[in-house]
Enzyme design. Structure first.
Site, PDB file in Angstrom:
ATOM      1  N   SER A   1      14.977  73.476 -22.825  1.00 46.24           N
ATOM      2  CA  SER A   1      13.808  72.564 -23.374  1.00 46.24           C
ATOM      3  C   SER A   1      14.545  71.743 -24.410  1.00 46.24           C
ATOM      4  O   SER A   1      15.578  71.247 -24.059  1.00 46.24           O
ATOM      5  CB  SER A   1      12.787  73.397 -23.707  1.00 46.24           C
ATOM      6  OG  SER A   1      11.462  72.428 -24.090  1.00 46.24           O
TER       7      SER A   1
ATOM      8  N   ASP B   1       8.391  72.450 -12.930  1.00 49.69           N
ATOM      9  CA  ASP B   1       8.525  72.025 -14.404  1.00 49.69           C
ATOM     10  C   ASP B   1       7.576  70.786 -14.552  1.00 49.69           C
ATOM     11  O   ASP B   1       7.978  69.641 -13.907  1.00 49.69           O
ATOM     12  CB  ASP B   1       9.708  71.876 -15.004  1.00 49.69           C
ATOM     13  CG  ASP B   1       9.709  71.634 -16.347  1.00 49.69           C
ATOM     14  OD1 ASP B   1       8.754  71.376 -17.087  1.00 49.69           O
ATOM     15  OD2 ASP B   1      10.957  71.892 -17.120  1.00 49.69           O
TER      16      ASP B   1
ATOM     17  N   HIS C   1       7.103  75.056 -16.957  1.00 57.75           N
ATOM     18  CA  HIS C   1       8.255  74.719 -17.819  1.00 57.75           C
ATOM     19  C   HIS C   1       8.661  75.801 -18.567  1.00 57.75           C
ATOM     20  O   HIS C   1      10.017  76.083 -18.629  1.00 57.75           O
ATOM     21  CB  HIS C   1       7.628  73.617 -18.843  1.00 57.75           C
ATOM     22  CG  HIS C   1       8.676  73.383 -19.916  1.00 57.75           C
ATOM     23  ND1 HIS C   1       9.909  72.729 -19.619  1.00 57.75           N
ATOM     24  CD2 HIS C   1       8.870  73.736 -21.353  1.00 57.75           C
ATOM     25  CE1 HIS C   1      10.611  72.612 -20.920  1.00 57.75           C
ATOM     26  NE2 HIS C   1       9.930  73.183 -21.951  1.00 57.75           N
TER      27      HIS C   1
END
Length: 368
Positions: free
Chosen positions: A147, A313, A346
């Site tokens: 991320s 995601d 995610h």
């Protein structure tokens, strides 16, 4: 596994992308394993939005281990019997590195608060490089991050080409898209709208004790984008809280109770101003800023790039990482792309380690 936490303090100014400076400044970091004599067995771990330097292991009194404990340790994918692992807390975060709640001058009781300069991913990486230089580390075996941590890994590859053997960005992007900027804006405004935020002039001890509804609401907004609809369905379905009446106006489904609980707990350990500043850094991220084009930016990368994305995601979509692969192919760069089949969302990079830990292990062994 040997674990140590240290704070590196610097008196020379940290010149930021905005043109402002931090002086003095510090960065807190955690290390695992042993640094070899050549100092060439180092792996840097970079964290996400609400992460910290505490990536693995447990200290006495900890309720749970570090956020990537399943990945880092003796005999694990990032094997601390072989590698010296450094995990830093980014500038702007609230776990010990210089942040909005740091003293504005050494020894002062006045805190930066909203006088803290806007920091970018580039600034975070610059601070990490200064730390590594101070430790006498001239080359990295790998940088691994998910991320926002993946943004840092990419930024490192572009800004310091040749410094790292393997760059492993996970579940990330090369340029924050309008959709994510809008999500971040929603979270920031939820915090600012809370009267107890007091335009950043709150008492942090009171916030930790009593919480902050605006930050709790922001965290709930975040969860809607970190976990997929299918995961919400699997975990909660349409179950109702047993103690609540179905036709009570504020009666809750189990999923609502889950969001309320996690939102309410968040302000007890994460600072509202740090959350705002880091969200801003994510929104500002664009690997091509300062370059003629995206191709120009990616052409700077001289290291091996290994991209890991997740099919489900919905924050940083896999297409965005495929774009990176395409850009790297255009400029003749060394790049591998792995798309993991997952519908978790995610946060797969935090919870589904078994789906990609072997890839990282193979990369570090030189088998990829």
């Amino acid at each position: 596994m040997k674990i140590e936490t240290k704070i590196a303090k610097f008196t020379k100014p940290l010149y930021l992308e905005s043109g402002r400076i931090l002086e003095p400044w510090q960065i807190i970091y955690e290390t695992y394993g042993e640094l070899n004599e050549k100092k060439d067995n180092v792996i840097l771990i970079t964290h996400a939005l609400s992460g910290s330097h505490h990536a693995a292991g447990m200290y006495e009194g900890d309720r749970k281990p570090g956020w990537w404990d399943g990945l880092i340790g003796d005999g694990k994918a990032i094997d601390t019997t072989k590698y010296f692992v450094i995990s830093t807390n980014v500038i702007g975060s609230c776990f010990g590195s210089t942040s909005p709640m740091s003293p504005i001058h050494p020894g002062s009781s006045e805190r930066y608060r909203l006088k803290f300069p806007v920091v970018t991913i580039k600034d975070m990486v610059k601070a990490q490089k200064i730390l590594l230089d101070s430790l006498g580390i001239r080359h990295l075996k790998a940088i691994v991050g998910g991320s926002m941590g993946g943004m840092q890994a990419l930024r490192f590859a572009v800004d310091f080409p040749g410094f790292c053997e393997n760059i492993i960005p996970i579940a990330t992007t090369y340029q924050t898209k309008p959709y994510v900027i809008a999500i971040n804006k929603s979270m920031i405004e939820a915090i600012r709208a809370d009267s107890e935020f007091k335009n950043g002039n709150y008492d942090p001890d009171i916030i930790k004790q009593n919480g902050l509804k605006g930050l709790a609401a922001a965290r709930m907004i975040g969860y809607l984008n970190y976990i997929s609809p299918k995961t919400f369905e699997r975990k909660f379905g349409r179950e109702y809280v047993k103690t609540d009446g179905m036709f009570e106006l504020f009666g809750r489904f189990q999923v609502e109770s889950y969001l309320e609980y996690n939102g309410a707990m968040f302000p007890k350990w994460f600072d509202p101003l740090s959350y705002i500043y880091i969200l801003k850094a994510i929104s500002l991220f664009d690997i091509s800023r300062g370059f003629v084009s995206l191709e120009d930016a990616f052409s700077q990368i001289k290291d091996k790039l290994h991209l890991i994305s997740f099919s489900g995601d919905t924050l940083f979509f896999p297409e965005e990482m495929r774009d990176i692969k395409n850009y790297m192919d255009k400029v003749g760069g060394k790049c591998n792309y792995f798309e993991i089949n997952s519908d978790y969302g995610h946060d797969s990079f935090l919870v589904e380690l078994e789906k990609f830990d072997f890839i990282i292990s193979d990369i570090l062994k030189g088998e990829v």
